[in-house]
Scaffold this motif. Structure first.
Motif, PDB file in Angstrom:
ATOM      1  N   THR A   1       1.251  -1.313   0.351  1.00 14.24           N
ATOM      2  CA  THR A   1       0.090   0.098  -0.334  1.00 14.24           C
ATOM      3  C   THR A   1       0.904   1.138   0.549  1.00 14.24           C
ATOM      4  O   THR A   1       0.071   2.117  -0.161  1.00 14.24           O
ATOM      5  N   GLY A   2       2.135   1.267   0.688  1.00 21.83           N
ATOM      6  CA  GLY A   2       3.144   2.004   0.378  1.00 21.83           C
ATOM      7  C   GLY A   2       2.656   2.807   1.575  1.00 21.83           C
ATOM      8  O   GLY A   2       2.754   4.474   1.855  1.00 21.83           O
ATOM      9  N   LYS A   3       1.747   2.741   2.155  1.00 21.18           N
ATOM     10  CA  LYS A   3       1.287   3.632   3.635  1.00 21.18           C
ATOM     11  C   LYS A   3       2.043   2.502   4.968  1.00 21.18           C
ATOM     12  O   LYS A   3       2.047   1.260   5.277  1.00 21.18           O
ATOM     13  N   THR A   4       2.902   4.002   6.184  1.00 22.88           N
ATOM     14  CA  THR A   4       2.867   3.165   7.318  1.00 22.88           C
ATOM     15  C   THR A   4       1.427   2.710   8.079  1.00 22.88           C
ATOM     16  O   THR A   4       0.963   3.401   7.874  1.00 22.88           O
ATOM     17  N   ILE A   5       2.543   1.660   8.130  1.00 19.94           N
ATOM     18  CA  ILE A   5       1.068   0.545   9.402  1.00 19.94           C
ATOM     19  C   ILE A   5       2.191   0.436  10.896  1.00 19.94           C
ATOM     20  O   ILE A   5       2.235  -0.170  11.239  1.00 19.94           O
ATOM     21  N   VAL A   6       0.513   0.663  11.956  1.00 21.83           N
ATOM     22  CA  VAL A   6       1.529   1.109  13.572  1.00 21.83           C
ATOM     23  C   VAL A   6       0.328   0.181  13.778  1.00 21.83           C
ATOM     24  O   VAL A   6      -1.011  -0.430  13.422  1.00 21.83           O
ATOM     25  N   VAL A   7       0.449  -1.024  14.256  1.00 25.91           N
ATOM     26  CA  VAL A   7      -0.492  -2.809  14.799  1.00 25.91           C
ATOM     27  C   VAL A   7      -0.020  -1.720  16.881  1.00 25.91           C
ATOM     28  O   VAL A   7       0.865  -2.474  16.887  1.00 25.91           O
ATOM     29  N   ASP A   8      -0.925  -1.472  17.772  1.00 27.00           N
ATOM     30  CA  ASP A   8      -0.852  -1.253  19.176  1.00 27.00           C
ATOM     31  C   ASP A   8      -0.720  -2.935  19.300  1.00 27.00           C
ATOM     32  O   ASP A   8      -0.386  -3.372  20.663  1.00 27.00           O
ATOM     33  N   ASP A   9      -2.005  -4.331  19.071  1.00 28.20           N
ATOM     34  CA  ASP A   9      -1.815  -5.532  19.641  1.00 28.20           C
ATOM     35  C   ASP A   9      -2.109  -6.317  18.848  1.00 28.20           C
ATOM     36  O   ASP A   9      -3.006  -6.442  17.446  1.00 28.20           O
ATOM     37  N   VAL A  10      -0.905  -7.006  17.928  1.00 27.74           N
ATOM     38  CA  VAL A  10      -0.462  -7.231  16.798  1.00 27.74           C
ATOM     39  C   VAL A  10      -1.244  -9.105  17.307  1.00 27.74           C
ATOM     40  O   VAL A  10      -1.905  -9.324  16.332  1.00 27.74           O
ATOM     41  N   SER A  11      -1.799  -9.364  18.356  1.00 31.72           N
ATOM     42  CA  SER A  11      -2.561 -10.895  19.195  1.00 31.72           C
ATOM     43  C   SER A  11      -3.985 -10.762  18.398  1.00 31.72           C
ATOM     44  O   SER A  11      -4.981 -11.319  18.185  1.00 31.72           O
TER      45      SER A  11
ATOM     46  N   LYS B   1       4.690  -7.470  21.439  1.00 36.62           N
ATOM     47  CA  LYS B   1       3.072  -6.811  21.032  1.00 36.62           C
ATOM     48  C   LYS B   1       2.528  -6.445  20.249  1.00 36.62           C
ATOM     49  O   LYS B   1       1.439  -5.826  20.021  1.00 36.62           O
ATOM     50  N   SER B   2       3.389  -4.714  19.877  1.00 30.71           N
ATOM     51  CA  SER B   2       3.280  -4.343  18.978  1.00 30.71           C
ATOM     52  C   SER B   2       4.064  -3.548  17.623  1.00 30.71           C
ATOM     53  O   SER B   2       5.389  -3.880  18.266  1.00 30.71           O
ATOM     54  N   GLU B   3       3.468  -3.307  16.570  1.00 29.46           N
ATOM     55  CA  GLU B   3       4.712  -3.292  16.108  1.00 29.46           C
ATOM     56  C   GLU B   3       4.434  -2.270  14.582  1.00 29.46           C
ATOM     57  O   GLU B   3       3.560  -1.342  14.426  1.00 29.46           O
ATOM     58  N   ILE B   4       5.491  -1.143  14.065  1.00 29.39           N
ATOM     59  CA  ILE B   4       5.130  -0.063  13.116  1.00 29.39           C
ATOM     60  C   ILE B   4       6.611  -0.733  12.129  1.00 29.39           C
ATOM     61  O   ILE B   4       7.685  -1.146  11.844  1.00 29.39           O
ATOM     62  N   VAL B   5       5.463  -0.692  10.672  1.00 26.68           N
ATOM     63  CA  VAL B   5       5.955  -1.007   9.934  1.00 26.68           C
ATOM     64  C   VAL B   5       6.134   0.889   8.607  1.00 26.68           C
ATOM     65  O   VAL B   5       5.180   0.689   8.697  1.00 26.68           O
ATOM     66  N   VAL B   6       7.412   1.492   8.258  1.00 28.54           N
ATOM     67  CA  VAL B   6       7.033   2.777   7.775  1.00 28.54           C
ATOM     68  C   VAL B   6       7.716   1.958   5.842  1.00 28.54           C
ATOM     69  O   VAL B   6       9.065   1.305   6.429  1.00 28.54           O
TER      70      VAL B   6
ATOM     71  N   THR C   1       4.393  10.737  17.644  1.00 27.12           N
ATOM     72  CA  THR C   1       5.506  11.212  17.337  1.00 27.12           C
ATOM     73  C   THR C   1       6.292  10.210  17.017  1.00 27.12           C
ATOM     74  O   THR C   1       7.510  10.081  16.559  1.00 27.12           O
ATOM     75  N   ASP C   2       6.441   8.250  17.908  1.00 29.41           N
ATOM     76  CA  ASP C   2       7.521   7.654  17.197  1.00 29.41           C
ATOM     77  C   ASP C   2       6.778   7.497  15.894  1.00 29.41           C
ATOM     78  O   ASP C   2       7.857   7.090  15.146  1.00 29.41           O
ATOM     79  N   GLN C   3       5.631   7.337  15.477  1.00 27.58           N
ATOM     80  CA  GLN C   3       5.748   7.519  13.746  1.00 27.58           C
ATOM     81  C   GLN C   3       6.383   8.418  13.145  1.00 27.58           C
ATOM     82  O   GLN C   3       7.068   7.951  11.816  1.00 27.58           O
ATOM     83  N   GLN C   4       6.244   9.491  13.668  1.00 31.03           N
ATOM     84  CA  GLN C   4       7.309  10.885  12.242  1.00 31.03           C
ATOM     85  C   GLN C   4       8.510  10.515  12.912  1.00 31.03           C
ATOM     86  O   GLN C   4       9.109  10.587  12.232  1.00 31.03           O
ATOM     87  N   PHE C   5       8.431  10.623  13.793  1.00 34.58           N
ATOM     88  CA  PHE C   5      11.000  10.122  14.796  1.00 34.58           C
ATOM     89  C   PHE C   5      10.995   8.650  13.115  1.00 34.58           C
ATOM     90  O   PHE C   5      11.994   9.124  12.521  1.00 34.58           O
ATOM     91  N   VAL C   6      10.230   7.742  13.364  1.00 31.61           N
ATOM     92  CA  VAL C   6      10.170   6.400  12.185  1.00 31.61           C
ATOM     93  C   VAL C   6      10.531   6.521  11.252  1.00 31.61           C
ATOM     94  O   VAL C   6      11.464   6.391   9.778  1.00 31.61           O
ATOM     95  N   GLU C   7       8.980   7.650  10.466  1.00 34.09           N
ATOM     96  CA  GLU C   7       9.375   8.381   9.626  1.00 34.09           C
ATOM     97  C   GLU C   7      10.291   9.304   8.732  1.00 34.09           C
ATOM     98  O   GLU C   7      10.627   8.911   7.745  1.00 34.09           O
ATOM     99  N   TYR C   8      10.524   9.637   9.436  1.00 38.21           N
ATOM    100  CA  TYR C   8      11.473  10.149   9.427  1.00 38.21           C
ATOM    101  C   TYR C   8      13.237   9.841   9.439  1.00 38.21           C
ATOM    102  O   TYR C   8      13.803  10.166   8.334  1.00 38.21           O
ATOM    103  N   CYS C   9      13.639   8.484  10.091  1.00 40.41           N
ATOM    104  CA  CYS C   9      14.862   7.782   9.532  1.00 40.41           C
ATOM    105  C   CYS C   9      14.809   7.116   7.906  1.00 40.41           C
ATOM    106  O   CYS C   9      15.195   6.862   7.429  1.00 40.41           O
TER     107      CYS C   9
END
Ligand code: SME
Length: 155
Positions: free
Chosen positions: A81-91, A104-109, A134-142
């Motif tokens: 999808t070319g979109k960031t995905i944040v999963v708060d609870d992977v289960s 327990k949680s994951e982000i993919v950018v 804030t983490d999302q912005q930070f990881v997207e910056y990386c």
């Protein structure tokens, strides 16, 4: 986080290749960000049809998922999808492919080169909902720094 950001900026300025920067970046994020318990890149391999995500530089426990098709996992969903995905609870996410029982949680950018997805930065946490806006912005910056470096000096 601002201090880590400054360190990453220095790494980017001194890195000689994108590959080196990616290796140094995952090591720094894993060491300095206490809730980032697995940090790694998956890059698209174009030799296969359809392309597959292949594990690149990473820090943390070895994962059984070294090759992920685009129609599988949170990783496949972010790349296709070319979109960031944040999963708060992977289960609770049926797409999730388990790497560690502790996750327990994951982000993919996604990482882009000239507007096209070429890979992604994947981070897992042992803590639920570890990735805030804030983490999302930070990881997207990386990920953007990696994109810029890949555009100027491909791996
Ligand atoms: N959890 C990912 C697989 C990669 S491992 O977490 C390192 C996914 O669902 O695609």
């Amino acid at each position: 986080m601002e201090e880590v950001k400054a360190e990453i900026g220095r790494l980017a300025a001194s890195a000689t290749t994108a590959q080196k920067f990616m290796s140094e970046l995952v090591a720094l994020l894993h060491k300095r960000m206490l809730k980032y318990n697995w940090v790694g890149f998956y890059m698209l391999e174009y030799g296969t049809h359809p392309p597959v995500l292949v594990l690149g530089p990473f820090q943390g426990a070895m994962t059984p998922h070294t090759r992920i098709p685009l129609n599988q996992g949170v990783c496949g969903a972010a790349a296709s999808t070319g979109k960031t995905i944040v999963v708060d609870d992977v289960s609770k996410d049926p797409r999730y492919l388990a790497c560690s029982l502790e996750t327990k949680s994951e982000i993919v950018v996604p990482v882009f080169v000239h507007g096209k997805v070429v890979g992604e930065l994947d981070i897992d946490s042992h803590f639920p909902a570890a990735f805030t806006a804030t983490d999302q912005q930070f990881v997207e910056y990386c990920a953007t720094l990696v994109s810029q470096m890949l555009e100027s000096s491909p791996v």
